[in-house]
Write an enzyme that holds these catalytic residues in place. Sequence first.
Site, PDB file in Angstrom:
ATOM      1  N   MET A 138       0.827  -1.210   0.000  1.00 56.15           N
ATOM      2  CA  MET A 138       0.000   0.000   0.000  1.00 56.15           C
ATOM      3  C   MET A 138       0.860   1.259   0.000  1.00 56.15           C
ATOM      4  O   MET A 138       0.501   2.273  -0.602  1.00 56.15           O
ATOM      5  CB  MET A 138      -0.949   0.004   1.198  1.00 56.15           C
ATOM      6  N   ASP A 192      -1.993  18.200 -10.579  1.00 61.29           N
ATOM      7  CA  ASP A 192      -2.155  19.512  -9.947  1.00 61.29           C
ATOM      8  C   ASP A 192      -1.197  20.545 -10.539  1.00 61.29           C
ATOM      9  O   ASP A 192      -1.575  21.709 -10.742  1.00 61.29           O
ATOM     10  CB  ASP A 192      -1.917  19.390  -8.445  1.00 61.29           C
TER      11      ASP A 192
END
Length: 230
Positions: free
Chosen positions: A184, A199
């Site tokens: 993860m 972004d």
Amino acid sequence: MFLRRLSVTLPLSRRFFSSNSNHDLSSTIAELNKEMESVFGEPSSNGTASSASNVHMAQEDQLGTHKGVESPVGLTHIGSTGEAQMVDVSLKESSKRTAIARCKVILGKKVFDLVLANQMAKGDVLSVAKIAGISGAKHTSSLIPLCHNITLTNVRVDLTLKPEDFSVDIEGEAASTGKTGVEMEAMTAVTIAGLTVYDMCKAASKDIQISDVRLEHKTGGKSGDWYREK
């Protein structure tokens, strides 16, 4: 004639099961088979004895897990009553664990050229995304509710421009020595890096796509090494 012989057989059959309740079941079935042969002839291969055998085998199959046959692996984050739970890893052995993940950010030619020339208004896209990916890996347990808070020994994030499809290829690696894996953390690293690329570039285009987030390789732990098939 047939009905008369059948009427004689059935009372005798009841006698076998009622008056000899402690009699061995196999012997009783054998005696019943002989009696049925006298009325109907040779029994077929799927007759009473075969049926009894099939029932016995079915019972053995149902009890197979009690004879050392392992049941399929279940979802470890689900409790016995279906509630979400954090896995208790206290009894696991510590080992060195690594994981490598990857994703792709498709920029399009216009944005790709701006990134390549380092002309984006917000600055150096690849450098900022690299730092963001490393930071993201360290905050995985805060982002993913049931992940353990682990001590990472290394995080690597590499971003490579791919002119053939005007994209950025992102690879992330996480490492730790402990009782739970770092898959993860590696996947969070590349995902946060990809979001940061978006972004940094969104002023030039809203059509940027983040795709193919995936685990490529992991090592360590009870399950050992794993590689994605090519």
